[in-house]
Scaffold this motif. Sequence first.
Motif, short mmCIF file in Angstrom:
data_model
loop_
_atom_site.label_atom_id
_atom_site.label_comp_id
_atom_site.label_asym_id
_atom_site.label_seq_id
_atom_site.Cartn_x
_atom_site.Cartn_y
_atom_site.Cartn_z
N TYR A 4 0.83 -1.21 0.00
CA TYR A 4 0.00 0.00 0.00
C TYR A 4 0.87 1.26 0.00
O TYR A 4 1.86 1.35 0.73
N VAL A 5 0.47 2.23 -0.82
CA VAL A 5 1.08 3.56 -0.83
C VAL A 5 -0.05 4.54 -0.53
O VAL A 5 -1.00 4.65 -1.31
N VAL A 6 0.05 5.23 0.62
CA VAL A 6 -1.08 6.02 1.13
C VAL A 6 -0.69 7.50 1.18
O VAL A 6 0.29 7.87 1.84
N VAL A 7 -1.48 8.33 0.50
CA VAL A 7 -1.32 9.79 0.55
C VAL A 7 -2.14 10.28 1.74
O VAL A 7 -3.37 10.15 1.75
N ASP A 8 -1.47 10.84 2.70
CA ASP A 8 -2.16 11.26 3.92
C ASP A 8 -2.78 12.65 3.77
O ASP A 8 -2.94 13.16 2.66
N ILE A 9 -3.06 13.28 4.83
CA ILE A 9 -4.04 14.35 5.03
C ILE A 9 -3.89 15.55 4.08
O ILE A 9 -2.80 15.96 3.73
N ARG A 10 -5.04 16.11 3.70
CA ARG A 10 -5.18 17.41 3.03
C ARG A 10 -4.54 17.46 1.65
O ARG A 10 -4.01 18.50 1.23
N TRP A 11 -4.64 16.40 0.90
CA TRP A 11 -4.18 16.39 -0.49
C TRP A 11 -5.04 17.30 -1.38
O TRP A 11 -4.69 17.56 -2.53
N TYR A 12 -6.11 17.82 -0.83
CA TYR A 12 -7.03 18.68 -1.58
C TYR A 12 -6.77 20.17 -1.34
O TYR A 12 -7.49 21.02 -1.85
N VAL A 13 -5.72 20.50 -0.58
CA VAL A 13 -5.38 21.89 -0.30
C VAL A 13 -4.11 22.23 -1.07
O VAL A 13 -3.07 21.61 -0.86
N GLY A 14 -4.20 23.22 -1.93
CA GLY A 14 -3.06 23.55 -2.78
C GLY A 14 -1.96 24.30 -2.09
O GLY A 14 -0.82 24.31 -2.56
N ASN A 15 -2.27 24.95 -0.97
CA ASN A 15 -1.27 25.79 -0.29
C ASN A 15 -1.13 25.44 1.17
O ASN A 15 -0.98 26.31 2.02
N ASP A 16 -1.17 24.14 1.49
CA ASP A 16 -1.00 23.76 2.89
C ASP A 16 0.45 23.93 3.30
O ASP A 16 1.35 24.10 2.47
#
Length: 614
Positions: free
Chosen positions: A76-88
Motif C-alpha cells: 500500500y502507498v497512502v497519501v495522507d491528510i489534506r491532499w485537496y489543499v493547494g497551499n498547505d
Amino acid sequence: MSYLRNLLCGSALAWVGAVAAQAQPAAPRADFHQWAPSPPMGWNSWDCYGPTVTEAETRANADYMARHLKASGWEYVVVDIRWYVGNDTAHGYNEKNPDWNLDQYGRFVPAPNRFPSAAGGKGFKPLADYLHAKGLKFGIHLMRGVPVVAVQRRLPIKGTRLTAADIYTKDGQCQWLHDMYTVVPTRPGAQAYYNSLFELYASWGVDFVKIDDLSEPYHAGEIELIRRAIDRTGRKIVFSMSPGETPLADARHAQQHANMWRTVGDFWDSWEQLKEHFAVCARWAPYIMAGAWPDADMLPLGRLGIRAERGDDRQSRFTPDEQRTLMTLWSIFRSPLMFGGDLPSTDAATLALLTNPRVLAVHKASTHNRQLFRRGDLVGWVADDPRTGDKFLALFNAQDQEQAPASAAALAGPPISREVWQAPLDVDIAGAQKLYLVVRGGADGTAWDHADWLNPVLTDGVGKTLDLTTLPWRTASAGWGQATVGKSVSGGPLRVAGQTYAAGIGTHANSLIEYDVPAGYPRFRATVGLDQAAAGQNTGGTFQALVFTQSPLLPAPADSVRVPVALAELGLAGGATVQDLWSGQTLGAVSDEFAPYVRRHGAGFYRLVRRRLP
C-alpha cells in the motif's frame, strides 16, 4: 399560492429522492474481512511530509517499494491528510486561507499544483494506475464528515435534491482541524453523500482509505454510513479508522465495520511512547481478528520530518535496540505495518528490519498472539505457528534508568491541569553548576501533556537576569515531539490560558532539559503551563514540573539482563530447539527453561520447535 405549492412539492420530491438514496440496499458481496486476511503493510506520507506531500514524492516512494519491498509483502502507498489543499503548510495546517479543491458535489479532489496528473478532472486515477501497474495498491486519507466549504456553498448531494447544508451539524466538529462538519447519520441525504464519495474514490481505483477523527471519540453512526458506502461500490477498499485510542467498549463494533482501527494517538520516535505500547497491545490482543486489526500506528523509522508536523528533517531517534523492539512488538501483536520514513532515503539497516522473512512470517500468519507475562519492565509475548505447532516467543527488556523522587528536587511545582493551567516557579539554586528542568506526566490516561516553560530566567536576585532561552542546553528530551525554544512541542506558538508568550520552551512529558549554570545567578524563575495545543485536542493533560540541581536520574541498570521463561508455560514441557528469528541462527536445544540475555530497550525474537520424541 402556486409558489408555495411548488415549494412544497419540490421539498417533498427532495425528501423522497433522499430517502430512496438512503434506502438503496448494498449489493450482495463477500465479507470485507477477506480484503485484509493479514495485517496491511505499506507506506504513508504523514511522518515525512505532513499535509504537503506531492505526486513526485509519492511516485518516488512507490518506485522504491516496488523495487525493494514488494517481494516481502509491502503493497500500500497512502497519501495522507489534506491532499485537496493547494497551499498547505508544514508544521501546522493552513486554516487561514486554504486553497480548496472540490467538485460540484462537495467532494474533495486532489490539488493539481501538487498532483499534476489530477488536472482536468482526472482525480487520483492516473496516480492509482501508476501504482497498479507496479503491482501496488493506492490509498488516501479523509477527514470524517462533510466539508465546511460545501455546507457554506450549499453544494448539492449527488443523486438527490438536497445539499450539504441539509445533512450537517456543528456538534462534534473535529477540534484540531476544522475542514469538516459532522454528518448527522439519520438525516435524509447522509447515506447518499457518503455513497457519492466512495463512488468517486472507487472510480479512481482507491484500494485503501484512512478516515480520521472517527474512532476517538467514536462515531458509530458515520462508521456505519461509511461501511455501507464502501460495500455499495463493489470495490475492495480497505477501511482504516483513526486516531486512537479507540474505546475498548466499541471494539466489537469496530471489528464488524473496519479492517483496522487505531489503539493510540499519533506515534512518533519516542521511547516513552513505545514503552506505553506494551500495555496498549496487551489490552487489544484479545481483539485481533483476521481482516480486523487493532492498529498500533505507523513505524517512525528511517528518515523522518522532511516537512512533517513533529520535529525537523532527521533520522529516527530510536536506537537500533529500540527499532528492533518496535518491529518485534508490532509483528507479534500483528499490527498493520505502515512505514513512515522516506523510502528512497532508507539505509541498509532499516531495509533489513523491514524485510526479515522470518519476522514477517510471524506477522503474516501467527495465531493466538498474546502477552505471556509482564514482570516489571521485562515483558514476554507468545504466539503459535498454526502449521507446525511451533511457538513464537518475543522477549523485551523495557527497563529504564529510574527517576529520582520528586522529594529530591530543588523545587517541585504543583500539578498542572485544566483546573490549574499554570504556576509560577521561583527557586534558590545558589552554588549549582547544573540545572535540570523536568516534566513528568500526570498519569491521567492521556498523552496530551504539552508543557511550556514560560519566560525562564536566571537571576542574581537583585535585578540582573539572563534569559535561559539564550543559552544552549546540554541535552533535551521530550516524551513526544522534541523540546523547542520559542514554540510549543506541537509547532505552534507558546500559548497558555489564552495568552501567547514570546519567550519560553515547549516540551512534553516526560521531559528532561539539562543546562550548565553560569556563575553569578543563584535563582531560577519561570512560569510553567499546559499549552493550548493540548487543551484543544483532548479532555486530559496533566503534569508536574520539577527543578533539580543534581541529576534527576538514579544509577542506570545493567545493559542486559536474563529473561527466563519456563518451557512448561509455553506447553513445551518436553523441551525445544530454539531459532533466533532476527539472525536466523539456531541456538540449540533447551529442556526446562529458556533464559536469554536481552539488552535494555531491546528485544529477542525466537521460534521454539517442539522436541520430537524418538
